[in-house]
Structures are given as C-alpha cells and as structure tokens.
Design a protein around this motif. Structure first.
Motif, PDB file in Angstrom:
ATOM      1  N   THR A   2       1.017  -1.395   0.183  1.00  0.00           N
ATOM      2  CA  THR A   2      -0.054  -0.274  -0.210  1.00  0.00           C
ATOM      3  C   THR A   2       0.684   1.620  -0.106  1.00  0.00           C
ATOM      4  O   THR A   2       1.835   1.665   0.185  1.00  0.00           O
ATOM      5  CB  THR A   2      -0.733   0.248   1.818  1.00  0.00           C
ATOM      6  N   LYS A   3       0.412   2.461  -0.891  1.00  0.00           N
ATOM      7  CA  LYS A   3       0.881   2.927  -1.707  1.00  0.00           C
ATOM      8  C   LYS A   3       1.182   4.294   0.655  1.00  0.00           C
ATOM      9  O   LYS A   3      -0.246   4.325   0.994  1.00  0.00           O
ATOM     10  CB  LYS A   3       1.606   4.124  -2.111  1.00  0.00           C
ATOM     11  N   LYS A   4       2.026   4.525   1.425  1.00  0.00           N
ATOM     12  CA  LYS A   4       1.880   5.813   2.007  1.00  0.00           C
ATOM     13  C   LYS A   4       2.210   7.101   1.653  1.00  0.00           C
ATOM     14  O   LYS A   4       3.470   7.692   2.776  1.00  0.00           O
ATOM     15  CB  LYS A   4       2.235   5.086   3.124  1.00  0.00           C
ATOM     16  N   PRO A   5       1.861   8.054   1.081  1.00  0.00           N
ATOM     17  CA  PRO A   5       2.494   9.140  -0.038  1.00  0.00           C
ATOM     18  C   PRO A   5       2.161   9.833   1.431  1.00  0.00           C
ATOM     19  O   PRO A   5       2.816  11.286   1.962  1.00  0.00           O
ATOM     20  CB  PRO A   5       1.054   9.497  -0.117  1.00  0.00           C
ATOM     21  N   HIS A   6       1.174  10.191   2.267  1.00  0.00           N
ATOM     22  CA  HIS A   6       1.296  10.927   3.637  1.00  0.00           C
ATOM     23  C   HIS A   6       2.196  10.122   4.916  1.00  0.00           C
ATOM     24  O   HIS A   6       1.491  11.103   5.885  1.00  0.00           O
ATOM     25  CB  HIS A   6      -0.053  11.146   4.010  1.00  0.00           C
ATOM     26  N   ALA A   7       2.399   9.395   4.673  1.00  0.00           N
ATOM     27  CA  ALA A   7       3.009   8.746   5.728  1.00  0.00           C
ATOM     28  C   ALA A   7       4.147   9.880   7.091  1.00  0.00           C
ATOM     29  O   ALA A   7       4.767  10.415   6.256  1.00  0.00           O
ATOM     30  CB  ALA A   7       4.109   7.037   5.861  1.00  0.00           C
ATOM     31  N   ASP A   8       4.204  10.349   7.836  1.00  0.00           N
ATOM     32  CA  ASP A   8       5.657  10.661   8.902  1.00  0.00           C
ATOM     33  C   ASP A   8       4.982  12.019   8.612  1.00  0.00           C
ATOM     34  O   ASP A   8       6.317  12.831   8.942  1.00  0.00           O
ATOM     35  CB  ASP A   8       6.621  10.087   8.679  1.00  0.00           C
ATOM     36  N   THR A   9       4.396  13.124   8.351  1.00  0.00           N
ATOM     37  CA  THR A   9       3.697  13.817   8.398  1.00  0.00           C
ATOM     38  C   THR A   9       3.700  14.317   9.226  1.00  0.00           C
ATOM     39  O   THR A   9       2.935  13.632  10.206  1.00  0.00           O
ATOM     40  CB  THR A   9       2.676  14.831   6.574  1.00  0.00           C
ATOM     41  N   PRO A  10       3.827  15.646   9.833  1.00  0.00           N
ATOM     42  CA  PRO A  10       3.731  16.059  11.212  1.00  0.00           C
ATOM     43  C   PRO A  10       1.944  16.047  11.943  1.00  0.00           C
ATOM     44  O   PRO A  10       1.436  15.986  12.738  1.00  0.00           O
ATOM     45  CB  PRO A  10       3.724  17.599  11.139  1.00  0.00           C
ATOM     46  N   GLY A  49      -0.906   7.239   7.046  1.00  0.00           N
ATOM     47  CA  GLY A  49      -0.075   8.215   5.594  1.00  0.00           C
ATOM     48  C   GLY A  49      -1.003   7.681   4.695  1.00  0.00           C
ATOM     49  O   GLY A  49      -0.806   8.264   3.336  1.00  0.00           O
ATOM     50  N   THR A  50      -2.185   6.584   4.688  1.00  0.00           N
ATOM     51  CA  THR A  50      -2.718   6.184   3.400  1.00  0.00           C
ATOM     52  C   THR A  50      -3.527   7.246   3.069  1.00  0.00           C
ATOM     53  O   THR A  50      -3.687   7.459   1.988  1.00  0.00           O
ATOM     54  CB  THR A  50      -3.039   4.895   3.492  1.00  0.00           C
ATOM     55  N   SER A  51      -4.190   8.090   3.479  1.00  0.00           N
ATOM     56  CA  SER A  51      -4.864   8.760   2.945  1.00  0.00           C
ATOM     57  C   SER A  51      -4.863   9.901   4.150  1.00  0.00           C
ATOM     58  O   SER A  51      -3.851  10.519   4.705  1.00  0.00           O
ATOM     59  CB  SER A  51      -6.375   8.335   3.513  1.00  0.00           C
ATOM     60  N   LYS A  52      -4.597  11.819   3.612  1.00  0.00           N
ATOM     61  CA  LYS A  52      -4.657  12.989   4.021  1.00  0.00           C
ATOM     62  C   LYS A  52      -6.379  13.035   4.664  1.00  0.00           C
ATOM     63  O   LYS A  52      -7.143  12.264   4.195  1.00  0.00           O
ATOM     64  CB  LYS A  52      -4.120  14.066   3.405  1.00  0.00           C
ATOM     65  N   LEU A  53      -5.558  14.092   5.223  1.00  0.00           N
ATOM     66  CA  LEU A  53      -7.005  14.814   6.496  1.00  0.00           C
ATOM     67  C   LEU A  53      -7.366  15.734   5.658  1.00  0.00           C
ATOM     68  O   LEU A  53      -7.267  16.842   4.463  1.00  0.00           O
ATOM     69  CB  LEU A  53      -6.944  15.133   7.212  1.00  0.00           C
ATOM     70  N   ALA A  54      -8.478  15.831   5.037  1.00  0.00           N
ATOM     71  CA  ALA A  54      -9.625  16.788   3.663  1.00  0.00           C
ATOM     72  C   ALA A  54      -9.645  18.131   5.452  1.00  0.00           C
ATOM     73  O   ALA A  54      -9.697  17.372   5.869  1.00  0.00           O
ATOM     74  CB  ALA A  54     -10.604  15.821   3.599  1.00  0.00           C
ATOM     75  N   LEU A  55      -9.733  18.846   4.864  1.00  0.00           N
ATOM     76  CA  LEU A  55      -9.282  20.657   4.767  1.00  0.00           C
ATOM     77  C   LEU A  55     -10.776  20.038   5.853  1.00  0.00           C
ATOM     78  O   LEU A  55     -11.111  20.921   7.038  1.00  0.00           O
ATOM     79  CB  LEU A  55      -9.225  21.360   4.297  1.00  0.00           C
ATOM     80  N   ASP A  56     -12.072  20.585   5.076  1.00  0.00           N
ATOM     81  CA  ASP A  56     -13.183  20.404   5.890  1.00  0.00           C
ATOM     82  C   ASP A  56     -13.637  18.968   6.294  1.00  0.00           C
ATOM     83  O   ASP A  56     -14.879  19.191   7.485  1.00  0.00           O
ATOM     84  CB  ASP A  56     -14.594  20.125   4.660  1.00  0.00           C
ATOM     85  N   ARG A  57     -12.852  18.436   6.762  1.00  0.00           N
ATOM     86  CA  ARG A  57     -12.761  17.267   7.879  1.00  0.00           C
ATOM     87  C   ARG A  57     -11.859  17.808   9.252  1.00  0.00           C
ATOM     88  O   ARG A  57     -12.374  17.077  10.704  1.00  0.00           O
ATOM     89  CB  ARG A  57     -12.693  16.213   7.951  1.00  0.00           C
ATOM     90  N   VAL A  58     -11.592  19.048   8.949  1.00  0.00           N
ATOM     91  CA  VAL A  58     -10.652  19.702  10.090  1.00  0.00           C
ATOM     92  C   VAL A  58     -11.498  19.679  11.533  1.00  0.00           C
ATOM     93  O   VAL A  58     -11.212  19.684  12.656  1.00  0.00           O
ATOM     94  CB  VAL A  58      -9.550  20.902   9.505  1.00  0.00           C
ATOM     95  N   PRO A  59     -12.349  20.626  11.379  1.00  0.00           N
ATOM     96  CA  PRO A  59     -13.258  21.706  12.505  1.00  0.00           C
ATOM     97  C   PRO A  59     -13.847  19.820  13.605  1.00  0.00           C
ATOM     98  O   PRO A  59     -13.405  20.060  14.190  1.00  0.00           O
ATOM     99  CB  PRO A  59     -14.513  22.160  11.738  1.00  0.00           C
ATOM    100  N   SER A  60     -14.876  18.745  12.181  1.00  0.00           N
ATOM    101  CA  SER A  60     -14.877  17.836  13.565  1.00  0.00           C
ATOM    102  C   SER A  60     -13.900  17.016  14.005  1.00  0.00           C
ATOM    103  O   SER A  60     -14.715  16.177  15.265  1.00  0.00           O
ATOM    104  CB  SER A  60     -15.835  16.938  12.631  1.00  0.00           C
ATOM    105  N   MET A  61     -12.853  16.742  13.143  1.00  0.00           N
ATOM    106  CA  MET A  61     -11.655  15.870  13.684  1.00  0.00           C
ATOM    107  C   MET A  61     -11.247  16.786  14.597  1.00  0.00           C
ATOM    108  O   MET A  61     -10.346  16.059  15.761  1.00  0.00           O
ATOM    109  CB  MET A  61     -10.681  16.050  12.760  1.00  0.00           C
ATOM    110  N   ALA A  62     -11.415  17.713  15.215  1.00  0.00           N
ATOM    111  CA  ALA A  62     -10.795  18.298  16.012  1.00  0.00           C
ATOM    112  C   ALA A  62     -11.592  18.560  17.196  1.00  0.00           C
ATOM    113  O   ALA A  62     -10.932  18.727  18.147  1.00  0.00           O
ATOM    114  CB  ALA A  62     -10.489  20.035  15.602  1.00  0.00           C
ATOM    115  N   ARG A  63     -12.469  18.548  16.273  1.00  0.00           N
ATOM    116  CA  ARG A  63     -13.110  18.403  18.411  1.00  0.00           C
ATOM    117  C   ARG A  63     -13.245  16.618  18.324  1.00  0.00           C
ATOM    118  O   ARG A  63     -13.058  16.560  19.960  1.00  0.00           O
ATOM    119  CB  ARG A  63     -14.735  18.293  17.762  1.00  0.00           C
ATOM    120  N   ALA A  64     -13.386  15.708  18.342  1.00  0.00           N
ATOM    121  CA  ALA A  64     -13.206  14.312  18.223  1.00  0.00           C
ATOM    122  C   ALA A  64     -11.511  14.718  18.896  1.00  0.00           C
ATOM    123  O   ALA A  64     -12.049  12.956  20.320  1.00  0.00           O
ATOM    124  CB  ALA A  64     -13.767  13.803  16.699  1.00  0.00           C
TER     125      ALA A  64
END
Lengths: 133, 50
Positions: A2-10, A49-64
């Motif tokens: 599996t490709k992990k293009p976003h692995a180890d990003t902050p 890092g398989t997937s990145k966090l979509a910007l529109d998910r940031v508010p709900s992710m921050a709450r969670a």
C-alpha cells in the motif's frame, strides 16, 4: 504494497499521538464516528499516511480529538502543500493562531506591560532554555 | 479566530520563534514555562521591555 504518501507528516504523527492519548476515553472507531467518517478505518489511514485529512474534516476532527482546531488546520494545510486550494486559504485568511499561542502572546503582552517588545537576544535564550534547545 | 496578520511585526517574530523552538508542537504556556520565561528575562524586577 500500500502506498503511504502522507506517512510521517506532522499531521499523521499528531493524530497518532492524540488517538493514543485519548485511548482511555474513546476508541479509534468512536473518533471516526464523531468525525463523521463513513469508513471506520479512515482514522487508521490518516495515521499511517495512506490518506490525508481533508480540510473540511478539520473542525470535526479537532472536536473528536479534543485539540485546537487552528493547530490542526495548520497541520492539515501543511500536509496539503502543493494543493492550490490550501495555498489560497493561507493567502487569504493568513495563518491561524492557536489558543496556546494566544496564551503565550498574552503572557508576553502582560509581562512587557503592552510595550510590544522586540524579540531580543535575552528572551530568545530564555525560550531556548524552556524548550531545551 | 485570530490570525497572524492581526499581530504586530514584533509579535509575529515571537510567534515564529516559538513555533521554531517547539518544532510546531503548539506547546501550552504552562505556569512553569511562563515563570521560567519571566525569571530568565527578569521582567518582574526590571519592568522594562523584553
């Protein structure tokens, strides 16, 4: 493999840390559900890092994740570098300040009696000491 | 939400340095850290600009 293009990003590392810190309180599945991901494995995919966090998910992710949305947004935008939309957001709205950063600024303002102090050699050294540099 | 563009150039410099020092980990200004900052800068006594 599996490709992990976003692995180890902050962002990936930060989400991994928060999930671990919240482990006694909630499961990864619960977090995914609170964010609104239809796929419960999405948090794992962001963590590894398989997937990145979509910007529109940031508010709900921050709450969670019970974390600062401005900080998470910064990391998410950083992860999306090269993404025209993310660059445009930064250009238009600027870099958001987190609650913690605002706390630091308020301390600095208070300590200096609102004299808008320059960052001279001495406070630089102080901050280096505080953060063990 | 506040953003960097609303800060003075000096505050922006503080923030940039803080982010640099903390490796962008968004550290909390805990009592211990703030006390250390004030002590090292001797702010309480001198009451002069940092």
């Amino acid at each position: 493999m599996t490709k992990k293009p976003h692995a180890d990003t902050p962002l990936a590392l930060y989400i991994e840390r928060r999930v671990l810190e919240l482990k006694p309180k909630k499961s990864q599945g619960q977090i995914a559900s609170e964010v609104g991901f239809p796929n419960p494995n999405m948090v794992t995919m962001i963590k590894n890092g398989t997937s990145k966090l979509a910007l529109d998910r940031v508010p709900s992710m921050a709450r969670a994740l019970e974390c600062d949305p401005a900080y998470l947004m910064r990391l998410a935008m950083e992860q999306a570098v090269g993404d025209t939309a993310a660059q445009a957001i930064v250009e238009i709205y600027g870099t958001p300040i987190t609650v913690n950063e605002l706390g630091w600024l308020e301390e600095i303002r208070d300590a200096s009696h609102n004299t808008d102090p320059r960052l001279t050699k001495r406070p630089r050294a102080a901050l280096r000491t505080i953060f063990g540099k | 939400m506040d953003n960097v563009e609303n800060l003075t150039p000096n505050e922006r410099a503080w923030l940039r340095f803080l982010r640099d020092m903390s490796k962008e980990t968004d550290p909390a200004p805990t009592l211990r850290r703030v006390q250390l900052l004030r002590r090292i800068c001797a702010l309480k006594d001198s009451k002069v600009a940092l």
